[in-house]
Design an enzyme around this catalytic site. Structure first.
Site, PDB file in Angstrom:
ATOM      1  N   ILE A   1     -21.805  22.115   3.190  1.00 17.63           N
ATOM      2  CA  ILE A   1     -20.714  22.377   3.969  1.00 17.63           C
ATOM      3  C   ILE A   1     -20.418  24.008   3.922  1.00 17.63           C
ATOM      4  O   ILE A   1     -20.447  24.473   2.865  1.00 17.63           O
ATOM      5  CB  ILE A   1     -19.359  21.795   3.347  1.00 17.63           C
ATOM      6  N   SER A   2     -20.501  24.774   4.875  1.00 19.63           N
ATOM      7  CA  SER A   2     -20.474  25.977   4.986  1.00 19.63           C
ATOM      8  C   SER A   2     -19.505  26.367   5.984  1.00 19.63           C
ATOM      9  O   SER A   2     -19.629  26.602   7.177  1.00 19.63           O
ATOM     10  CB  SER A   2     -21.814  26.511   5.454  1.00 19.63           C
TER      11      SER A   2
END
Length: 97
Positions: A33-34
Site C-alpha cells: 500500500i503506497s
C-alpha cells in the site's frame, strides 16, 4: 508506523530492494500500500534510471469491502480511534494518473 514519513521510507526501501533483485535478474513483484503518488513516482524514476521495468497495478476496492476482508481487525481499531493516519479513512490515497 502510518505517518507520511514512515510510509515514504517504507516505499523507498521496498523500491530499492526491488531494484537490487531485478539487477540480479530476479523478476520481482511487490505488494504494497503506497498511498502517496510522489513516493511511487520516485521509485518508478529509480527503476527507469537503471533501465528496469516498473509496472504499477492499482486495485480500486471499496472501503466497505476492505472492512469485510479485514483479518487483523484494523478497520475496527481505526473506527475506535486506536489507529490514526489509516489510508482511505483519515489519510489520503493518491490514485494513479
Amino acid at each position: 508506523g502510518f505517518s507520511e514519513a514512515d510510509r515514504a521510507e517504507s516505499v523507498r526501501r521496498t523500491g530499492e530492494l526491488a531494484t537490487l533483485f531485478a539487477d540480479a535478474g530476479v523478476v520481482t513483484l511487490v505488494g504494497l500500500i503506497s498511498p502517496y503518488r510522489k513516493d511511487r513516482d520516485a521509485v518508478r524514476k529509480r527503476h527507469v534510471d537503471q533501465g528496469i521495468p516498473f509496472y504499477e497495478v492499482f486495485l480500486d476496492v471499496p472501503v466497505d469491502e476492505l472492512k469485510k476482508r479485514d483479518p487483523k481487525g484494523q478497520y475496527a481499531r481505526v473506527e475506535s480511534g486506536e489507529l490514526k493516519h489509516f489510508t482511505c479513512i483519515d489519510d489520503p490515497y493518491d490514485e494513479p494518473l
